[in-house]
Design an enzyme around this catalytic site. Structure first.
Site, short mmCIF file in Angstrom:
data_model
loop_
_atom_site.label_atom_id
_atom_site.label_comp_id
_atom_site.label_asym_id
_atom_site.label_seq_id
_atom_site.Cartn_x
_atom_site.Cartn_y
_atom_site.Cartn_z
N ARG A 77 108.81 163.61 27.12
CA ARG A 77 108.04 162.59 26.39
C ARG A 77 108.99 161.83 25.48
O ARG A 77 109.69 162.43 24.66
CB ARG A 77 106.95 163.27 25.55
CG ARG A 77 106.25 162.31 24.61
CD ARG A 77 105.20 163.00 23.74
NE ARG A 77 104.63 162.03 22.82
CZ ARG A 77 104.57 162.17 21.51
NH1 ARG A 77 104.99 163.28 20.92
NH2 ARG A 77 104.06 161.22 20.77
N HIS A 121 105.53 154.83 18.49
CA HIS A 121 105.84 155.97 17.62
C HIS A 121 106.44 155.39 16.34
O HIS A 121 107.60 155.62 16.00
CB HIS A 121 106.79 156.93 18.34
CG HIS A 121 106.80 158.33 17.78
ND1 HIS A 121 106.57 159.45 18.55
CD2 HIS A 121 107.02 158.80 16.53
CE1 HIS A 121 106.66 160.54 17.79
NE2 HIS A 121 106.93 160.17 16.56
N GLU A 166 100.19 159.78 16.29
CA GLU A 166 99.72 160.11 14.95
C GLU A 166 99.34 158.89 14.10
O GLU A 166 99.98 158.60 13.09
CB GLU A 166 100.77 160.94 14.19
CG GLU A 166 100.97 162.31 14.78
CD GLU A 166 101.84 163.21 13.90
OE1 GLU A 166 102.17 162.83 12.75
OE2 GLU A 166 102.21 164.30 14.37
N ASN A 290 99.58 167.15 18.47
CA ASN A 290 100.79 167.45 17.70
C ASN A 290 100.38 168.50 16.67
O ASN A 290 99.48 168.28 15.87
CB ASN A 290 101.30 166.21 16.95
CG ASN A 290 101.84 165.14 17.89
OD1 ASN A 290 101.83 165.31 19.10
ND2 ASN A 290 102.31 164.05 17.31
N GLU A 350 103.52 167.76 20.75
CA GLU A 350 104.58 168.17 19.81
C GLU A 350 104.26 169.53 19.22
O GLU A 350 103.13 169.77 18.78
CB GLU A 350 104.70 167.19 18.62
CG GLU A 350 105.28 165.85 18.96
CD GLU A 350 105.41 164.96 17.73
OE1 GLU A 350 105.51 165.47 16.59
OE2 GLU A 350 105.42 163.73 17.92
C1 FCB Z 1 105.53 164.51 13.65
C2 FCB Z 1 106.13 163.23 14.20
C3 FCB Z 1 107.48 163.43 14.83
C4 FCB Z 1 108.34 164.37 14.02
C5 FCB Z 1 107.61 165.64 13.72
C6 FCB Z 1 108.42 166.65 12.95
O1 FCB Z 1 104.56 164.21 12.71
O2 FCB Z 1 105.27 162.69 15.16
O3 FCB Z 1 108.09 162.18 15.00
O4 FCB Z 1 108.76 163.74 12.88
O5 FCB Z 1 106.44 165.35 13.00
#
Ligand code: FCB
Length: 467
Positions: A77, A121, A166, A290, A350
Site C-alpha cells: 500500500r 494521504h 484518516e 488503521n 496500518e
Molecule cells: C497514522 C498515519 C501514518 C503514520 C502512522 C504512524 O495515523 O496514517 O501515516 O504516521 O499513523
C-alpha cells in the site's frame, strides 16, 4: 491463540505514504504540498526536520521494490502525491509525476506484488489550500478530477483503491489542533474539512468506478477502542469513541453524523446541503482499518473534546511514540466494526510500532517490534475466528520514515534507514515478517524468531565456552 494459519487468499503487505518516504519535494515539476509549506515553517516539527529528502524513495524506487520482493509480501500500500501528478491540484498534469507511479506499479506487478493505491494521504496541493483547501466545497470536484486521472493511468493494473487516509487526522490535527498541515486552528474549518472529505470520497468513488467498474474502493479510517478511566468518565469515553470511530463511518453506512459526538453535531451539520447524504450514504467496498493503540478517557475542561487521553503509568507498555501496547483492544474494535456496520470486508491498512533500536554489528534486534506484531496479528486472527471478514493486513511501515510532527524521531519501519547515507538495512522484524508471509502462521514464526534472538545465541555461546 489461533492454531489456524491465515488463509492463502489473505493478503499480507506493508504500507507507506508519499510525503513520508519520497523526498524530491520540488523535483521534475512537482507542485508544493501543504506538508512542504508546513514543515518549512520553523518550530512546527519536533526535531526541526522536514520531508524534503525523506527516504529518497523517489530515486531509490528500484531498490525499494527489490526489498519488498525479498520480504515476500503479497501486497503493498502506497499513496500517490496529488501535487506530484497535478502540480496545482487541478488542471495541467505532470508527465514525470504520472510516469513515476506508472513505473512503480509496473515494477510491483512484475514481481507479483499487488498494489493498493491510496489517493490522499494528507499532502494536499498548496495551490488548493490557498483556495480554502478542505474547507472549500469545490475540493470534492478537484479530488474527483485527480481520482479520474489516476484511475485512467493505473486501473489496468490496480483493483484496490483507498480514497482517503484518516480523514479524522486531517480535520482534527490539521484544521482543529493545527499540529499537522495546514496548521489551522478553527472548529468551523475542521467541521467543514470533515464534511468535504466525505463528499470528496463519494465523488472520487464515482470517478474511479466510471473508469473501472470492477474496482474495489475503500477508505482508511483510524479506529481505537476508548475506555473510561473511571466509571464517571464513561460518557466522555463514549463521545470520544464516536468522534474517532463513527464520524467517518456512520455517514457512509447510515447517512448521518453520529449523535453521540455531542456538541460537534451542530457544527458538522452546518456544512450539509440537500443531496449530500444521497451521495455519501453508500457503504464502501471495504473498510481500511488503521489501528495502533487504545485510549483511556478522562473528563477535563478542553473545549470540544473535553477529554484527555491518558498514557498508562507503566512505561513498559508504551512504544517510543508513547502509544500503549494493548493487543486485546484490536480484537475488540474489530468486533465492534463487525457488529455496528454489518460485517464489512476489512483490510488492516496500518498497524505497527515505533521503536528506535540501534544498529549493532550490522543488525537491528527489534524484538519489541516483533513482539508487538505477534501480539496484534494473533488478536486479529482471533477476530477472524469471531467472524470478522478480514481479508488482509499491512504493517506500518515498510521503511523508517518521516513521522509527521515528530519528524525523524520515530522509527516504525521493518527496514532501518540511515538518514545520512540513506542506506537500507532490514531489521530482525523484517525477517520475522518474511517468515509470516511464508508460513502464514504468525505464532509459528514468532517461535522460530525466538530461536534466533541474541539471548539464545549468547546462551549457546556461553554453553560452548563452559564445556
Ligand atoms: C497514522 C498515519 C501514518 C503514520 C502512522 C504512524 O495515523 O496514517 O501515516 O504516521 O499513523
Amino acid at each position: 491463540m489461533s492454531d489456524n494459519p491465515l488463509p492463502e487468499s489473505f493478503l499480507l503487505g506493508t504500507s507507506t505514504s508519499a510525503y513520508q518516504i519520497e523526498g524530491a519535494w520540488d523535483q521534475d515539476g512537482k507542485g508544493e504540498s501543504v506538508w512542504d509549506r508546513f514543515t518549512h515553517r520553523p518550530g512546527v516539527i519536533k526535531d526541526g526536520t522536514d520531508g524534503d529528502r525523506a527516504c529518497d524513495h523517489y530515486r531509490r524506487v528500484d531498490e525499494d521494490v527489490r526489498l519488498l520482493d525479498s520480504l515476500g509480501v503479497d501486497a503493498y500500500r502506497f499513496s500517490v502525491s496529488w501535487p506530484r501528478v497535478i502540480p496545482d491540484g487541478t488542471g495541467a498534469v505532470s508527465a514525470a509525476g504520472l510516469s513515476f507511479y506508472d513505473r512503480l506499479v509496473d515494477r510491483l506487478c512484475a514481481r507479483g506484488i499487488e498494489p493498493f493505491v491510496t489517493l490522499f494521504h494528507w499532502d494536499t496541493p498548496q495551490a488548493l489550500e490557498e483556495r480554502g483547501g478542505w474547507t472549500n466545497r469545490a475540493i470534492a470536484g478537484w479530488f474527483a478530477e485527480y481520482a479520474d486521472r489516476i484511475a485512467r493511468l493505473l486501473s489496468d493494473r490496480v483493483t484496490h483503491w483507498i480514497t482517503l487516509n484518516e480523514p479524522i487526522s486531517v480535520a482534527g490535527a490539521g484544521y482543529l489542533a493545527g499540529v499537522h498541515a495546514p496548521g489551522r486552528r478553527s472548529p468551523i474549518a475542521a467541521a467543514r474539512a470533515a464534511h468535504f472529505q466525505l463528499l470528496a470520497h463519494a465523488h472520487a468513488t464515482d470517478a474511479i468506478r466510471a473508469v473501472t467498474p470492477s474496482a474495489r474502493i475503500g477508505i482508511a479510517n483510524s479506529f481505537a477502542p476508548v475506555y473510561p478511566l473511571r466509571p464517571r468518565d464513561s460518557r466522555v469515553a463514549a463521545r470520544v469513541s464516536a468522534v474517532l470511530n463513527e464520524l467517518f463511518m456512520d455517514p457512509l453506512y447510515f447517512g448521518s453524523y453520529p449523535g453521540a459526538v455531542g456538541p460537534l453535531l451542530g457544527l458538522l451539520n452546518r456544512g450539509v446541503r440537500s443531496g449530500d447524504w444521497d451521495l455519501i450514504n453508500r457503504p464502501p467496498d471495504f473498510v481500511g482499518v488503521n489501528h495502533y493503540s487504545r485510549y483511556l478517557a478522562k473528563r477535563t475542561i478542553i473545549p470540544f473534546v473535553g477529554v484527555r487521553f491518558l498514557r498508562p503509568a507503566d512505561r513498559i507498555n508504551l512504544t517510543d511514540i508513547e502509544w500503549e501496547i494493548h493487543p486485546p483492544g484490536f480484537r475488540s474494535i474489530l468486533g465492534w466494526i463487525r457488529d455496528r456496520y454489518g460485517n464489512p470486508p476489512v483490510y488492516i491498512t496500518e498497524n505497527g510500532a515505533s521503536f528506535d533500536e540501534p544498529v549493532r554489528d550490522g543488525r537491528v534486534d527489534d524484538i519489541r517490534r516483533i513482539s508487538y506484531l505477534h501480539g496484534y496479528l494473533t488478536q486479529m486472527q482471533a477476530a477472524i475466528e469471531d467472524g470478522s471478514d478480514i481479508r488482509g493486513y499491512f504493517v506500518w511501515s515498510f521503511l523508517d520514515n518521516f513521522e509527521w510532527a515528530y519528524g525523524f524521531s520515530q522509527r516504525f519501519g521493518l527496514v532501518h534507514v540511515d538518514y545520512d547515507t540513506l542506506k537500507r538495512l532490514p531489521k530482525e522484524s523484517f525477517r520475522f515478517y518474511a517468515d509470516v508471509c511464508r508460513t502464514r502462521d504468525p505464532h509459528r514464526s514468532f517461535i522460530a524468531q525466538a530461536d534466533r534472538t541474541p539471548t539464545d545465541r549468547s546462551r549457546a555461546d556461553s554453553g560452548r565456552t563452559d564445556s
